[in-house]
Write a protein that holds these residues in place. Structure first.
Motif, PDB file in Angstrom:
ATOM      1  N   GLU A   1    -123.420  39.752  53.411  1.00  0.00           N
ATOM      2  CA  GLU A   1    -124.584  39.075  53.608  1.00  0.00           C
ATOM      3  C   GLU A   1    -125.853  38.826  52.491  1.00  0.00           C
ATOM      4  OE1 GLU A   1    -124.993  38.089  56.921  1.00  0.00           O
ATOM      5  OE2 GLU A   1    -122.990  38.922  57.531  1.00  0.00           O
ATOM      6  N   GLY A   2    -124.971  38.690  51.330  1.00  0.00           N
ATOM      7  CA  GLY A   2    -125.721  38.384  50.070  1.00  0.00           C
ATOM      8  C   GLY A   2    -126.565  39.766  49.498  1.00  0.00           C
ATOM      9  N   MET A   3    -126.080  40.858  49.949  1.00  0.00           N
ATOM     10  CA  MET A   3    -126.710  42.115  49.670  1.00  0.00           C
ATOM     11  C   MET A   3    -126.431  42.186  47.996  1.00  0.00           C
ATOM     12  SD  MET A   3    -127.932  43.908  52.091  1.00  0.00           S
ATOM     13  CE  MET A   3    -127.899  45.501  51.643  1.00  0.00           C
ATOM     14  N   GLU A   4    -127.208  42.686  47.160  1.00  0.00           N
ATOM     15  CA  GLU A   4    -127.127  42.996  45.734  1.00  0.00           C
ATOM     16  C   GLU A   4    -126.165  44.107  45.668  1.00  0.00           C
ATOM     17  OE1 GLU A   4    -129.507  44.621  41.801  1.00  0.00           O
ATOM     18  OE2 GLU A   4    -130.568  43.332  43.445  1.00  0.00           O
ATOM     19  N   ILE A   5    -125.258  43.936  44.470  1.00  0.00           N
ATOM     20  CA  ILE A   5    -124.175  44.848  44.327  1.00  0.00           C
ATOM     21  C   ILE A   5    -124.182  45.279  43.070  1.00  0.00           C
ATOM     22  CG2 ILE A   5    -121.689  45.515  44.217  1.00  0.00           C
ATOM     23  CD1 ILE A   5    -121.027  43.312  46.603  1.00  0.00           C
ATOM     24  N   SER A   6    -124.404  46.815  42.964  1.00  0.00           N
ATOM     25  CA  SER A   6    -124.480  47.416  41.637  1.00  0.00           C
ATOM     26  C   SER A   6    -123.189  48.764  41.665  1.00  0.00           C
ATOM     27  CB  SER A   6    -125.767  47.950  40.957  1.00  0.00           C
ATOM     28  OG  SER A   6    -126.372  48.860  42.204  1.00  0.00           O
ATOM     29  N   THR A   7    -122.693  48.926  40.569  1.00  0.00           N
ATOM     30  CA  THR A   7    -121.824  50.086  40.386  1.00  0.00           C
ATOM     31  C   THR A   7    -122.084  50.818  39.260  1.00  0.00           C
ATOM     32  OG1 THR A   7    -120.184  48.762  38.980  1.00  0.00           O
ATOM     33  CG2 THR A   7    -119.912  48.731  41.457  1.00  0.00           C
ATOM     34  N   GLY A   8    -121.745  52.219  39.509  1.00  0.00           N
ATOM     35  CA  GLY A   8    -121.900  53.187  38.280  1.00  0.00           C
ATOM     36  C   GLY A   8    -121.458  54.531  38.894  1.00  0.00           C
ATOM     37  N   GLY A   9    -120.905  55.597  38.010  1.00  0.00           N
ATOM     38  CA  GLY A   9    -120.707  56.670  38.482  1.00  0.00           C
ATOM     39  C   GLY A   9    -119.573  56.784  39.507  1.00  0.00           C
TER      40      GLY A   9
END
Length: 70
Positions: free
Chosen positions: A19-27
């Motif tokens: 649904e257009g959510m912002e995706i960030s990754t790390g750890g």
């Protein structure tokens, strides 16, 4: 606004499916963040997470910034 933390990594290409959510990754984690229209939409996102067999770590409701209310 919600922040949903998942175990593992999702590419940003999944943003439209979520649904257009912002995706960030790390750890070793992925964070989906953004506005969710209502509880039904939130449940839909959680079902998609289940469908992908992802491990849900946290769901957090975030109050919009004061600036966002103007």
């Amino acid at each position: 606004h919600y922040r949903i933390k998942l175990k593992g990594h999702l590419d940003e290409k999944w943003s439209e499916w979520f649904e257009g959510m912002e995706i960030s990754t790390g750890g070793g984690e992925t964070i989906l963040s953004g506005q969710v229209a209502d509880q039904a939409a939130l449940h839909g996102l959680l079902i998609r997470i289940l469908d992908l067999n992802l491990t849900l770590l946290q769901v957090e409701r975030i109050e919009p910034n004061h600036e966002d209310k103007q």
